[in-house]
Every structure is written in structure tokens, then in C-alpha cells.
Design a protein around this motif. Structure first.
Motif, short mmCIF file in Angstrom:
data_model
loop_
_atom_site.label_atom_id
_atom_site.label_comp_id
_atom_site.label_asym_id
_atom_site.label_seq_id
_atom_site.Cartn_x
_atom_site.Cartn_y
_atom_site.Cartn_z
N VAL A 1 47.44 27.49 27.75
CA VAL A 1 47.16 27.50 29.19
C VAL A 1 45.79 28.15 29.46
N GLU A 2 45.05 27.57 30.38
CA GLU A 2 43.78 28.16 30.79
C GLU A 2 44.03 29.18 31.88
N ILE A 3 43.44 30.36 31.74
CA ILE A 3 43.60 31.38 32.77
C ILE A 3 42.24 31.86 33.25
N PRO A 4 41.72 31.25 34.29
CA PRO A 4 40.41 31.67 34.79
C PRO A 4 40.47 33.11 35.28
N VAL B 1 40.63 35.88 33.66
CA VAL B 1 41.15 36.89 32.74
C VAL B 1 40.40 36.73 31.42
N VAL C 1 40.38 33.27 29.28
CA VAL C 1 41.35 32.72 28.33
C VAL C 1 41.39 31.19 28.37
N ALA D 1 50.73 29.96 33.67
CA ALA D 1 49.90 31.09 33.22
C ALA D 1 50.76 32.34 33.07
N TYR E 1 52.75 32.09 29.94
CA TYR E 1 51.86 32.26 28.78
C TYR E 1 51.61 33.75 28.52
N MET F 1 47.66 40.90 36.58
CA MET F 1 46.50 40.30 35.91
C MET F 1 46.09 39.02 36.60
N LEU F 2 47.08 38.21 36.94
CA LEU F 2 46.77 36.93 37.59
C LEU F 2 46.28 37.15 39.02
N SER G 1 42.75 38.18 38.75
CA SER G 1 41.91 37.06 38.37
C SER G 1 41.72 36.12 39.56
#
Ligand SMILES: Nc1ncnc2c1ncn2[C@@H]1O[C@H](COP(=O)(O)OP(=O)(O)O)[C@@H](O)[C@H]1O
Ligand SMILES: [Mg+2]
Lengths: 251, 426
Positions: free
Chosen positions: A90-93, A95, A144, B374, B377, B391-392, B395
């Protein structure tokens, strides 16, 4: 190590049975491979073991070293030593890869009552392991998986696995989308982690990854069940004759 | 627009309860402001741009009392080399403030500047007046008329450190009205930091005149004081090749309305306005932005992010107006909310009005829940649910925070946000 008994799983939102009684036993130190046609339930098995929402276990059990996996939160399963290398990372912009890795390593240590790793030690270890996987400093700094190529994402999964040092590693089609060189890198990364105390479940659609990561046991999955189990030669049989023969044979 | 029957009464009652401070040069500007206020009347719910935010507690005669928030955190920006100016419940605190001298700047208090030859005479209230059309901003006119104090900051050169205006709240019934006026001469540079709870109710205006080639940066934090009610306005005018950058962090507060009105009047200027806000429960936060492009080859950027939970409300009303002749305009606007539950709401009104043909403007507004993939994950790697959510969340806010140019300030804001999130889950 990993013990799965008569695992039956349906979708939570739909009346659709996906796993129909999976039995599987992976001993410490062994590499098991699961092969099978698309849609046979391989990814579903990996998700259910790691605790993804959306699935409902209707029957059966799954334990890791005797502990009931199905009763734990995903993070507890991770701390207990389970690791899933995602088929689609998964892409996590927003972080940073490095921040993410360190948070994960320390969270697991904390859950196990261990000391957090110091920033300096962590950095040293990441750099060394990243180098083996040909992951450069630039990639570690980026968010990530964002903007990573398919191969970079898969190598990043293996880096996480190397840093987290799990007991039971599940790799879901880690070979898909990789060219030969990238596949070798990934296989070397996995082989470096093979040890007495660690079990592997390598899910793959093709035989070629198994040339590099030599399995002890090969299972064939079809329509939500393990339909055949054998040695490494079973993978070659699939390679040469496809799934059709095996399906016909077990039908 | 015609006023409703109650409106003049509401407005007159408020005016009658206030006394006009100041002698000398500001009197004329203040009297003009009262006329502007009477002409439009105080805002009501039916007024355009007040549909999503109830103005009553901001306009009523006496403020709703607000408990003083007991904060155990070190004040933001404490470790920085800065010139500190302190207001307690809107009253200047000389003891707590630094000496008002800094190379390249002249700093005075509005309450003390009564010389008729004062530079502020030609500026005080003028940007606010410009900002009254096409949309009336009566609370700002009220401020110009009745502000008890504020800082007059004339920047003639490049300043060596930021000016930090620190607000403190001690009285549960304080009703503070402050008006800051900042003028940057050509090529001048200044960073203004603002933080702290100001009063039970706070009405603040900041007028910023950014000269040709000058650059102005603002970083402010509206703190965790839950019962705060505040209406703030920034009015900025940008000269050629000048830069304006403003970032606001907001947490909590039952009623916060932040208006930002910017006019790009010189060619090649750039204006960035960003906001990150985290609201929980009885939280209402409104960002209303109006950017007018009236020159060639200017850039503007609005980045607003709101994280809302437990019934909190976030509002964004943002407009880009490109006047005829403002060719090569580059306008960008994004407003997004992260709704952590189904009780919270985000109301957005993005607008573009363009009268030039060679422009690139884009806007987007989204509202969404946390990305479940996310989240899974992160959790699958051992990060616990609450920490993974934080964290999310951080972000999600990152694009707004990245608008802060100075790395040390960006770090400071990020650290503080992380602490706030961590604290919320105990
Ligand atoms: N979340 C889901 N929603 C709908 N269908 C799903 C979901 N997860 C799995 N399936 C279905 O279950 C079957 C098995 O899928 P999967 O486990 O991805 O197979 P494999 O990995 O072996 O290709 C497929 O028919 C797939 O469409
Ligand atoms: Mg799959």
C-alpha cells in the motif's frame, strides 16, 4: 509454527464462501509453497491470517506457536511474529519510509516488553539491510511505497521483513511483476532469513520463484481448498503441465 | 443587500456597548469604520458566507464566558530566538514582553501611537476597507473602529528574528479586540509568529501591506482552549514580486472563524495560505478565504486540511477571483477533511470567478474517512490502531504543514500536532 485447521471463510458483506476448509501445518525451519490458479483464495488466506477486515471465519482455527491468531488484532499478530509481504503493498503518502519502519520495529518491541532500539543502531541496521536489497537512501526517505516501481515495492516488503525478524513469514506473490534480477535480489533476501526457528509460506502463481527459494513442501490450492500436497517436484509438474492435470486428477 | 429588521438593533446594541478608544490620527479611520459597520450591519445566519457558521456568539453584546484552559505544555516557540510581545486578555503586558526594538523594524503599540504624522495613519483600516467588497466583513469593520490595542510594525529591512505575539487568557469573561498593522517596505522581510489563547472572545484583525519584492511569513497556532470563540481577519495586499505565506494550526475551540483576504496587486507576486486543524466534539472551525488576482503572472495557493471527530464541524469557503487583465494567473486551492467518524461534518464552498483568459486555476474539495488499506498495512507491521490512526492523520495534514517554509518551525508544529493527537487518546 503455523497450524491451520479446517479454515472456512466467507466474505463479511456477501454470502460468498471463499475458503472451504483449509488444512495446513508449517513447521519452524521449513519453507512451504502454495500454488494455485487465480481466484483460488491464496490472498484471502494470507489476509485472514494477518487480520484484515471484511472476512468472516465460519469454522476452523489458525494458531501461531499455539496462540489463537484469529482472536488477535492485526498488530498483536505482528508482535507475535507473523509477517505478510503484501501482493499489493500500500502507498502511504506523507509517512516517511524510515519513520514507518522505525515506528513498526519499536511498536513490536514495546508489545513484547523489549527496549526500543536507539536511533543510531536502527539507522545502521536499516542501511546495511537496505544495501543488500539495493534500496538506496533516497528510497528510504520517500513516503512509504509512493512512486516506487513494482520491484521497489516488493524489495521494500522484504526490507521490512528483514528488519522485523518475524517467526512466520507469508509472502503473497512477491515474485509478480519482478524481472529476473529483481527476483534474485528478493530471493536472496528471503534465503538470508531462512533459519531453524522461522517458517515460510510462499504464495506464488509461477514456479520460477521456487527455483530461487527452494521449498520443502508444495501445496496446490484450488477453489478454497488445498487439493494436493507434495515435494518440490509438484511445482515442476505445475510448470510443465499447468493446473489442469492436477485439477482433473483431484476432481 | 437589504438588512433584516433585527439587524440594525443587533448592530446598534453592540456599538452602544463599546467605547471608541484612541485620540489623534486614528479617530477618523475609526469613525469611518463605524459607518461601514452600520451600512452592512453585523452578520446574521442568513447572510452569504455565514450559512455554515452561526455568528451570534461572535456578535452578541457580552461574550459567552470561557474557562481558562489549564495547559501543561510548554508554550509553542519558547525555544526560538524571537522578539516576544505578550497580550493578556487583549491587554499589552510590558513586563512579560521583550523590549520593542529590533533592527530593521519599528514596533509600536496602537494604543500609544497618537502622533499625527504617524505612518500608520495612511494604512490603518484601508486594507480592511478594500476587503469589504464584494463581500462584507462587518466584524472586521467593528474591529477597526473599536480595537483597544495592537502592534504597528513597520519593516524597513530584513529582520534577523521573528516577532512572536503571544496571547494569554486569564479572565473567563474577557472580550478582546486587537488590530495589528504591518507594513513591509520594498525588499523587507519579516516572520510573525502568533500563539496562545487570547481571551474568552477574541476579535483580531491583521492588515499586512507587503511592498515590492518584500516577503512576509506568518505561522500561528490557535491553541487547545476548548471554550474559545474567535473571529480573526487577515487582510493582505501584495506588491510586485512579493511573497506572502500564512499557516495556521487550530485545535479545539467551540467557535473559530478565520477570514483571509488577499489582493495580489503587483505582477509576479505569490500568496500561500494554509491551515491544518484538528477538531474534536463541540468544535466549529471556519476558514473563509478570498484571493483576488489583479496583476499579471501571480501565483496563489490555498491548502486547508481538517481532521474532525465526535461531531466536530469544519467549514471552508474559499474563492479565487481573477480580474480581467490578470493574465498568467496560477491559482490552486484544495480543501480536504478527514472524518474520523460519521458524526462529524465538513462543509465546503470552493469558488472560482475568472475574467482573464490565460490562466491556470484548479480547485478541489474532498471529504473522506481514514484509508482502511493503509491502516491495515501499518497495523500488519505491528503499529497499534491508535498510533497508526495518528500517523495517517498527520500524513493527511502534511500538505498544509509543508507550506511552512522554515524547517525549524515546521518541525515545531509537527511535534506539537503529534503530541496533541497522542494526548487525545490518553
Ligand atoms: N474483499 C473481497 N470482495 C469480493 N470478493 C473477494 C474479496 N476477497 C476475495 N474475493 C474473491 O475471492 C476469491 C479468491 O480471491 P483471492 O484470495 O484474491 O485469490 P488468489 O489470491 O488465489 O488469486 C476470488 O473470487 C475473489 O474475487
Ligand atoms: Mg492473490
Amino acid at each position: 509454527m503455523l497450524s491451520i485447521k479446517n479454515l472456512n471463510v466467507k466474505l463479511e458483506e456477501e454470502d460468498k464462501q471463499i475458503l472451504k476448509g483449509v488444512d495446513l501445518e508449517v513447521q519452524a525451519g521449513k519453507v512451504h509453497a502454495i500454488m494455485g490458479p487465480n481466484g483460488s483464495g491464496k490472498s484471502t488466506l494470507s489476509y485472514v491470517l494477518s487480520g484484515k477486515d471484511g472476512y468472516q471465519v465460519t469454522e476452523g482455527s489458525a494458531t501461531l506457536e499455539g496462540n489463537d491468531l484469529l482472536d488477535m488484532e492485526p498488530e498483536e499478530r505482528a508482535a507475535a511474529g507473523l509477517f505478510l509481504a503484501f501482493q499489493y503493498p500500500v502507498e502511504i503518502p506523507g509517512v516517511g519510509n524510515m519513520t514507518f519502519l522505525r515506528t513498526a520495529v519499536n511498536a513490536q518491541r514495546k508489545a513484547r516488553g523489549e527496549e526500543e532500539v536507539s536511533a543510531a543502531d536502527f539507522l545502521k541496521e536499516v542501511r546495511a539491510k537496505a544495501k543488500d536489497l539495493k534500496i538506496d537512501a533516497e528510497m528510504l526517505k520517500r513516503p512509504v511505497n509512493v512512486g516506487f516501481s513494482g520491484g521497489e515495492k516488493k524489495r521494500n516488503e522484504i526490507l521490512q521483513m528483514a528488519m522485523l525478524e518475524p517467526k512466520m513469514c507469508i509472502l503473497d506473490e512477491t515474485d509478480s511483476g519482478l524481472d529476473v534480477d529483481a527476483m534474485k535480489l528478493v530471493a536472496e533476501g528471503v534465503n538470508a532469513l531462512r533459519s531453524e526457528g522461522r517458517g515460510f509460506l510462499v504464495i506464488t502463481h509461477y514456479q520460477r520463484l521456487l527455483d530461487h527459494i527452494k521449498p520443502d513442501v508444495v501445496h496446490i490450492m484450488a477453489d478454497g481448498r488445498i487439493v494436493k500436497t507434495g515435494g518440490p517436484e509438484l511445482a515442476l509438474e505445475v510448470e510443465n503441465n499447468g493446473y489442469a492435470d492436477i485439477m482433473a486428477e483431484v476432481a | 443587500m437589504a438588512q433584516t429588521a433585527e439587524k440594525p438593533n443587533l448592530t446598534e446594541a453592540r456599538i452602544a456597548a463599546l467605547s471608541m478608544p484612541g485620540k489623534g490620527w486614528s479617530v477618523a479611520a475609526r469613525e469611518d469604520a463605524v459607518r461601514r459597520l452600520r451600512a452592512t450591519g453585523l452578520p446574521e445566519r442568513r447572510d452569504e458566507y455565514w450559512k455554515y457558521t452561526r455568528p451570534d456568539t461572535l456578535t452578541q453584546v457580552a461574550p459567552e464566558p470561557a474557562a481558562v484552559f489549564e495547559n501543561d505544555e510548554a508554550p509553542l516557540f519558547d525555544g526560538l530566538d524571537r522578539l516576544k510581545i505578550v497580550f493578556v486578555d487583549g491587554v499589552f503586558d510590558a513586563e512579560a514582553s521583550d523590549d520593542l526594538s529590533l533592527e530593521g523594524v519599528r514596533i509600536e503599540r496602537l494604543a500609544e501611537a497618537d502622533s499625527d504624522l504617524h505612518w500608520a495613519r495612511d494604512l490603518y483600516g484601508t486594507l480592511e476597507t478594500n476587503g469589504q467588497t464584494p463581500v462584507a466583513r462587518p466584524l472586521a469593520a467593528l474591529n477597526t473602529a473599536f480595537a483597544t490595542d495592537g502592534m504597528l510594525i513597520h519593516v524597513t529591512g530584513v529582520t534577523s528574528k521573528p516577532i512572536n505575539i503571544v496571547y494569554r487568557h486569564e479572565s473567563t469573561t474577557s472580550d478582546a479586540i486587537l488590530h495589528h498593522l504591518i507594513k513591509l517596505d520594498a525588499g523587507a522581510e519579516l516572520t510573525v509568529l502568533e500563539n496562545g489563547p487570547a481571551a474568552a472572545r477574541f476579535n483580531k484583525v491583521m492588515e499586512v501591506d507587503v511592498g515590492d519584492g518584500a516577503s512576509f511569513h506568518q505561522v500561528r497556532a490557535q491553541g487547545r482552549d476548548h471554550e474559545r470563540r474567535a473571529a480573526t481577519h487577515i487582510f493582505a495586499r501584495l506588491g510586485a514580486e512579493s511573497t506572502f505565506k500564512s499557516f495556521t494550526l487550530t485545535a479545539n475551540g467551540v467557535m473559530t472563524r478565520n477570514d483571509c483576504v488577499i489582493e495580489l496587486t503587483g505582477d509576479d507576486a505569490s500568496a500561500h495560505v494554509a491551515g491544518a486543524c484538528v477538531g474534536d466534539g463541540a468544535f466549529h472551525h471556519d476558514d473563509t478565504v478570498f484571493i483576488t488576482h489583479d496583476a499579471v503572472n501571480c501565483e496563489s495557493r490555498q491548502v486547508f486540511k481538517k481532521v474532525l471527530c465526535n461531531g466536530a464541524t469544519g467549514v471552508f469557503q474559499g474563492k479565487i477571483l481573477v480580474k480581467a487583465g490578470a493574465q498568467k494567473t496560477d491559482g490552486y486551492q484544495i480543501s480536504q477533511s478527514l472524518l474520523l467518524d460519521e458524526d462529524s461534518q465538513f462543509l465546503a464552498k470552493p469558488e472560482l470567478e475568472i475574467y482573464a483568459d490565460d490562466v491556470a486555476c484548479s480547485h478541489g474539495s474532498t471529504s473522506g474517512a481514514i484509508d482502511e488499506d493503509a491502516l491495515f498495512y501499518l497495523r500488519s507491521r505491528g503499529v497499534p490502531l491508535a498510533e497508526a490512526t495518528d500517523m495517517l492523520t498527520l500524513s493527511f495534514l502534511a500538505e498544509a504543514v509543508e507550506e511552512i517554509e522554515a524547517e525549524n518551525l515546521r518541525e515545531e508544529i509537527n511535534t506539537r500536532m503529534a503530541a496533541w493527537l497522542g494526548r487525545r487518546r490518553g
